[in-house]
Design a protein around this motif. Sequence first.
Motif, PDB file in Angstrom:
ATOM      1  N   UNK A 343      -4.795 -57.065  48.470  1.00  9.78           N
ATOM      2  CA  UNK A 343      -4.655 -57.321  47.039  1.00  9.78           C
ATOM      3  C   UNK A 343      -5.993 -57.451  46.333  1.00  9.78           C
ATOM      4  N   UNK A 344      -6.909 -58.163  46.950  1.00  5.24           N
ATOM      5  CA  UNK A 344      -8.166 -58.474  46.273  1.00  5.24           C
ATOM      6  C   UNK A 344      -9.380 -57.964  47.056  1.00  5.24           C
ATOM      7  N   UNK A 345      -9.997 -56.927  46.559  1.00 10.94           N
ATOM      8  CA  UNK A 345     -11.237 -56.394  47.137  1.00 10.94           C
ATOM      9  C   UNK A 345     -11.809 -55.413  46.132  1.00 10.94           C
ATOM     10  N   UNK A 346     -13.134 -55.339  46.048  1.00 13.40           N
ATOM     11  CA  UNK A 346     -13.743 -54.385  45.134  1.00 13.40           C
ATOM     12  C   UNK A 346     -13.519 -52.964  45.600  1.00 13.40           C
ATOM     13  N   UNK A 347     -13.966 -52.675  46.838  1.00 12.80           N
ATOM     14  CA  UNK A 347     -13.793 -51.341  47.385  1.00 12.80           C
ATOM     15  C   UNK A 347     -13.372 -51.470  48.847  1.00 12.80           C
ATOM     16  N   UNK A 348     -12.469 -50.603  49.279  1.00 11.78           N
ATOM     17  CA  UNK A 348     -11.885 -50.712  50.624  1.00 11.78           C
ATOM     18  C   UNK A 348     -12.274 -49.479  51.431  1.00 11.78           C
ATOM     19  N   UNK A 366     -17.244 -45.786  42.806  1.00 15.26           N
ATOM     20  CA  UNK A 366     -18.421 -46.470  42.280  1.00 15.26           C
ATOM     21  C   UNK A 366     -18.892 -47.590  43.205  1.00 15.26           C
ATOM     22  N   UNK A 369     -19.516 -53.121  41.898  1.00 19.53           N
ATOM     23  CA  UNK A 369     -18.251 -53.751  42.259  1.00 19.53           C
ATOM     24  C   UNK A 369     -18.261 -55.241  41.930  1.00 19.53           C
ATOM     25  N   UNK A 374     -14.883 -62.443  42.581  1.00 19.70           N
ATOM     26  CA  UNK A 374     -14.355 -62.023  41.269  1.00 19.70           C
ATOM     27  C   UNK A 374     -13.472 -60.781  41.368  1.00 19.70           C
ATOM     28  N   UNK A 375     -13.342 -60.195  42.571  1.00 18.99           N
ATOM     29  CA  UNK A 375     -12.397 -59.080  42.741  1.00 18.99           C
ATOM     30  C   UNK A 375     -10.959 -59.540  42.526  1.00 18.99           C
ATOM     31  N   UNK A 376     -10.756 -60.854  42.404  1.00 24.26           N
ATOM     32  CA  UNK A 376      -9.412 -61.334  42.041  1.00 24.26           C
ATOM     33  C   UNK A 376      -9.046 -60.947  40.616  1.00 24.26           C
ATOM     34  N   UNK A 377     -10.059 -60.693  39.778  1.00 24.00           N
ATOM     35  CA  UNK A 377      -9.740 -60.370  38.381  1.00 24.00           C
ATOM     36  C   UNK A 377     -10.611 -59.290  37.757  1.00 24.00           C
ATOM     37  N   UNK A 378     -11.744 -58.929  38.395  1.00 25.39           N
ATOM     38  CA  UNK A 378     -12.573 -57.843  37.865  1.00 25.39           C
ATOM     39  C   UNK A 378     -12.345 -56.567  38.669  1.00 25.39           C
ATOM     40  N   UNK A 379     -12.661 -55.437  38.080  1.00 25.28           N
ATOM     41  CA  UNK A 379     -12.488 -54.128  38.716  1.00 25.28           C
ATOM     42  C   UNK A 379     -13.847 -53.457  38.894  1.00 25.28           C
ATOM     43  N   UNK A 380     -13.916 -52.432  39.746  1.00 25.77           N
ATOM     44  CA  UNK A 380     -15.166 -51.669  39.864  1.00 25.77           C
ATOM     45  C   UNK A 380     -15.555 -51.041  38.522  1.00 25.77           C
TER      46      UNK A 380
END
Lengths: 432, 432
Positions: A343-348, A366, A369, A374-380
Amino acid sequence: MFNIFQYSEDKYKEFVEILNQRKSQQSSNVTEKVQDILAKVKQEGDGALIELTEKFDGVVLKDLEVSNEELEEALSKIDDEFKNILEEAKKNIESYHNKMLQRSWCDFQEDGVFLGQKVVPLERVGVYVPGGTATYPSSVLMNIVPARVAGVKEIIMVTPPDKEGKINPAVAVAAKVAGIDKIYKVGGAQAIGALAYGTESIGKVDKIVGPGNIFVATAKKEVFGEVDIDMIAGPSEILVIADENANPKHVAADLLSQAEHDKLASSIFVTTSKKLMDETIEELKIQTSKLSRKEIIEESLENYGLFILCQSIDQAIELSNKIAPEHLELMISNVTENLPKVKNAGSIFLGYYTPEPVGDYFAGPNHVLPTAGTAKFFSPLSTESFLKKSSFLYYSQEKLNKEGNKIIKFAEQEGLTAHANSVRVRVEDGRV
Amino acid sequence: MFNIFQYSEDKYKEFVEILNQRKSQQSSNVTEKVQDILAKVKQEGDGALIELTEKFDGVVLKDLEVSNEELEEALSKIDDEFKNILEEAKKNIESYHNKMLQRSWCDFQEDGVFLGQKVVPLERVGVYVPGGTATYPSSVLMNIVPARVAGVKEIIMVTPPDKEGKINPAVAVAAKVAGIDKIYKVGGAQAIGALAYGTESIGKVDKIVGPGNIFVATAKKEVFGEVDIDMIAGPSEILVIADENANPKHVAADLLSQAEHDKLASSIFVTTSKKLMDETIEELKIQTSKLSRKEIIEESLENYGLFILCQSIDQAIELSNKIAPEHLELMISNVTENLPKVKNAGSIFLGYYTPEPVGDYFAGPNHVLPTAGTAKFFSPLSTESFLKKSSFLYYSQEKLNKEGNKIIKFAEQEGLTAHANSVRVRVEDGRV
């Protein structure tokens, strides 16, 4: 030497405590200095930029803008092999970001309503690129290419000059490959001020992106609202989840690649295999000794490295979702079944042969990240980061006559009689 | 009495000066107070909330959470007609925001690469709703419904209690209609602290949305990065562009509906018709005298109202793009030909029968919009505001063998030898 844990629910707090130690307390001292610099740039324009560049970068510039001659000179210093790699990386980044273009849409309804959303690229974007010895042409591509794909009209780059008043050649060539419009030799909070307020030579932009030191980051936060900014970046991290089939040499190498970034970077290893854990820790010692950034790596691993044994891959992913790492590697055999659980990760990064640098440099997604949870609410950073939307709405006279009384009632409920009035004057005129 | 201009290129600066006077200087006094409150809530949790609610709202609460009984009691105070209007507005908002749902995507390439983007709703969202006499159930719908559409698991609302320790009934019913999960009676900076850090009874959220006074706005800015926030909101405005076919009664009513919001609101009228301008100004006087918020309207119109005569609709739109108003009304005959020329506006109302309140209350587009010129880079609150993305990437062993050396070269160019190493260990092992 390392922080090694057997996972349990109540240990999570300990992990978070270790990771949160990295969040530096922003000193009010920095904020004050930055506010002074911003105010000076706002008032004095180019004059302030020249003066502050002399003060902080130790060089007196005649022109802030990088001339064609200087750019050509910089380009001549870079070999063709690297230029070609940059071109290929750029194509991959372009292709990935093209898939994220958004279209305006409109919904025509039979009862005389049409409504929708207009998608428009930002007009002008500023990209900050740090100077100094460690320069990152990859970041130049990652920040400029998506803006270009989005259709931004003018993209300008700011970067501090070196002691000779020159721009870094690798940065220059990356900017050229990415399609920059203009480059100015100015760095620090003063560069952010120039982009946010505009000066005689540097036009005000709508959004500022790109990494920087604490002065740059603080300046970006200060001007947020006056312009848009990309994100509030904190210390970075990788979380590697590996099963017993993973190669400990590979796992160790990936943990090290994150650790070399800086002393506050965190490498987190989560596995179901005790054997892999032991072998990876052995490998870390062997490989570290051969690497150029040994000191940084050792400090980062000892202070902020986490080595966690889990009972299942499900448990490992659950833990990862709580930590929300910037980079997540899934070095496991069943990738497709487990990706949906993330669910929560910048890039996998999926499978045994996709180490993080594939994404950092080359493949297309990109590398800017969300960090530090903050990958809980921000996107790349993405194409969308350079697009903005307007909604639009049309009501026919008949439709307004039909719905008008409801809108009037709603407005009156809120005590906004002038709102009610603006519907009433039309409904009364148009009474059928 | 009013600021009336004949448009020319060089007048633009004057317009901006008038509008920018509205940007209140944030006093460092407020920031300090807010920081103290946030620190107290972080340390003391629910205890601090109870204590601060007694201090600021003058009421001692036993329970922060609104019980089912209290909710039922509040619902019984609202008439069915208004409930039905809320239900219908909610359906329209839902329908509009459903069209903005985004899907995860994946691109499978023949050479052993797959990459894409995962779209995931935020887990927990907090909605702030101001208390006091002027309460806005419409804002409750506009903030909750898009989050629900996005698929947010838990949405909680915070709102200050009245002197009897009760929640405002209209707000309660709107929250219920929108599908709120939990409501807590706490307001001000302390409510923002509770949402950002979590307390014993209020769980930490990922994002905080909703309007508030200067304390709430400052607290949101302070916790930005710890959680996401919706936007930095400033004073609001409408810009009406009208041609000679527009009805001055309608134009005047629309300018007044914006002006009644608050003394800092700005109503801007741009027209090609001198006759319409004169008649509209007459109408303003007639209509104002009949409205309940007369004093606010007069102050807003005199200080921040702008009345501008242009030579063409093109010129009017060009001016509007520079100002980037929150609301733009195009009361002109040729809507479809002119909509494409609009670049910067939060929401665009088309034709003679779509006054702003149609969108504020009912039609579907969101009324939470970028204000004070930020429509140049911010977008309306939307379904996307409650979604976040992760990129993902898979390279096969063959693909990594093929591209590995380029990635190694790129990493070495940046001096990151551990990055190069993480590719090298795999390429060497997998040499074919």
